[in-house]
Design an enzyme around this catalytic site. Structure first.
Site, PDB file in Angstrom:
ATOM      1  N   ALA A 162     -10.276  43.647  -2.220  1.00 18.96           N
ATOM      2  CA  ALA A 162      -9.097  43.207  -1.483  1.00 18.96           C
ATOM      3  C   ALA A 162      -9.246  43.076   0.026  1.00 18.96           C
ATOM      4  O   ALA A 162      -8.566  42.266   0.654  1.00 18.96           O
ATOM      5  CB  ALA A 162      -7.925  44.150  -1.771  1.00 18.96           C
ATOM      6  N   GLY A 165      -7.242  42.293   3.083  1.00 25.02           N
ATOM      7  CA  GLY A 165      -5.917  42.419   2.483  1.00 25.02           C
ATOM      8  C   GLY A 165      -5.044  41.186   2.482  1.00 25.02           C
ATOM      9  O   GLY A 165      -3.922  41.229   1.958  1.00 25.02           O
ATOM     10  N   CYS A 172     -15.466  32.180  -1.932  1.00 24.71           N
ATOM     11  CA  CYS A 172     -15.360  31.256  -0.807  1.00 24.71           C
ATOM     12  C   CYS A 172     -16.724  30.605  -0.566  1.00 24.71           C
ATOM     13  O   CYS A 172     -17.181  30.484   0.562  1.00 24.71           O
ATOM     14  CB  CYS A 172     -14.853  31.948   0.455  1.00 24.71           C
ATOM     15  SG  CYS A 172     -15.866  33.349   0.998  1.00 24.71           S
TER      16      CYS A 172
END
Length: 439
Positions: free
Chosen positions: A261, A264, A379
């Protein structure tokens, strides 16, 4: 003196990045803080560092064309000084040639020696006298590499995976400044109200109609220094990451797991979609990154996120979740505009990533309840880390089936974002676990 200091700091930063493989953004911000560069000098320094990193292959071709010694064999300081000088001569329109050369010669005397200074002087004036031309070879891949400062292996990878047209668009995007996108914190404000507030502070931002709550920053500056940021009204988040989090279709009251995460941003957007109702467990391997999640959630006024230090390659007693986001560590080829140093890393550095990514996805899947959705994302722009991982997972885990992404992402179970939204390159694959939803 500030310009001279900015140039010297740029040389030192480039040497540090090359030696330690550190991230450019962190190294730049640290250097600015330590040296006290400000205003135009800080902007000039930042432009030099990012510019050299972005155009290094092109710069090296120009230098090698006028040097008897290959740039790879030069002293690190001399190589960095030449790159900074050639970047300035080639790409900064307001540069005075004589001033740039003389400053570089003086800097070489200070950081190397008089003999090296004479060498630098000869190379740079040779480049200037011949019209500051970029030498382009006949071989297509080598020519594209020098023209767009992209390594040949990456060009080959993209050509094979995405075709000539998309590769051409990626190469052009790779030497174009990346836009800054903001995410409106809909728990505290509206898109319209934030746009007006930013305008009052002299910051122009434009809503992105296709992505509710997304703003594109139109004026330069540091949005994180604005009072609106301190009040938790927005945070910076690339449009592709916003689309990724939105693709999970998290609803109020749900239980959501974010496997990797930190810092965040996706968890924060999921919390907004859930109207701060339900529960999100946001995991990361490192304690200092877990603290980033906690700090960000507190600033945004989000209280449904529990940040947890956890190695998600191992099994934990977390229970079952309606939604699971598995946004895994990757080679990052989709973020080259933000981190240009990534493209120079040897492809072998990333050879073990698909195995790790598969294990993370497999482990994350055990937390998805029957009828729940599992999203795998990266990504990067690499089929080995993207399609190959999800296809292997689906073959080995028949309980999961491909599930259509939202229409804005094409409505198919997976999508590779290249240049469609002018954001980071991104891959997403959505899957649904069979069986009735459990309480």
């Amino acid at each position: 003196m500030q310009i001279t200091a900015a140039r010297q700091t740029a040389v030192q930063t480039l040497m540090r990045i090359s030696k330690s493989a550190s991230w450019s953004s962190l190294t730049i911000s640290t250097a600015i803080e330590k040296t006290g560069l400000s205003g135009g000098s800080a902007a000039f320094y930042t432009a030099l560092v990012y510019g050299v990193l972005e155009r290094r292959i092109t710069l090296d071709a120009c230098i090698n064309a006028h040097s008897k010694i290959p740039i790879k064999k030069l002293q690190p300081a001399v190589a960095a000084i030449l790159r900074v000088a050639v970047y300035q001569l080639l790409y900064m329109d307001k540069t005075n040639d004589a001033f740039a050369v003389n400053e570089s010669v003086g800097l070489t005397k200070a950081m190397a020696n008089d003999k090296a200074a004479g060498f630098v002087n000869a190379v740079l004036w040779g480049f200037v006298r011949e019209g500051k031309t970029v030498p382009l070879p006949d071989n297509e891949y080598d020519r594209l590499s020098i023209q767009y400062s992209m390594p040949v292996p990456l060009i080959s990878l993209w050509r094979e995976a995405y075709g000539e047209e998309i590769t051409a668009a990626l190469l052009k995007a790779g030497i174009t400044p990346a836009p800054t996108y903001l995410r409106v914190n809909t728990l505290k404000t509206t898109t319209e109200a934030l746009v007006a507030l930013l305008a009052d502070c002299g910051t122009e931002a434009q809503p992105v109609p296709e992505v509710p709550g997304c703003l594109k920053l139109l004026s330069p500056g540091a949005p994180h220094k604005l009072e609106a940021y301190n009040r938790g009204l927005f945070y910076a988040q690339d449009i592709s990451s916003q689309l990724c989090a939105a693709a999970l279709d998290a609803q109020p009251g749900m239980r959501v797991l974010d496997v990797c995460a930190a810092p965040g941003g996706k968890s924060f957007l999921l919390a907004q979609a859930m109207e701060n109702s339900g529960g999100i467990i946001a995991c990361d391997l490192h304690s200092h990154r877990v603290k980033l999640i906690e700090k960000g959630a507190a600033r945004l006024g989000i209280d449904i996120i529990t940040a947890k230090r956890a190695d998600m390659l191992k099994t934990h007693d977390l229970g079952l979740f309606d939604r699971v986001l598995c946004d895994v560590p990757c080679s990052g080829y989709g973020t080259i505009r933000h981190k240009p140093e990534i493209k120079y890393k040897p492809p072998g550095d990333f050879a073990s990533l698909p195995e790790t990514q598969y294990k993370l996805l497999r482990n994350a899947s055990q937390y998805c309840k029957g009828g729940g959705l599992l999203l795998y994302s990266t990504c990067t722009l690499s089929p080995q880390e993207n399609e190959d991982v999800t296809e292997s997972f689906l073959r080995a885990n028949p309980a999961f089936a491909p599930y259509p992404l939202p229409e804005i992402l094409g409505g198919k179970p997976n999508v590779t974002l290249t240049t469609q939204f002018d954001g980071d390159g991104f891959y997403m694959a959505l899957m649904k676990r069979g069986g009735a939803a459990q309480d």
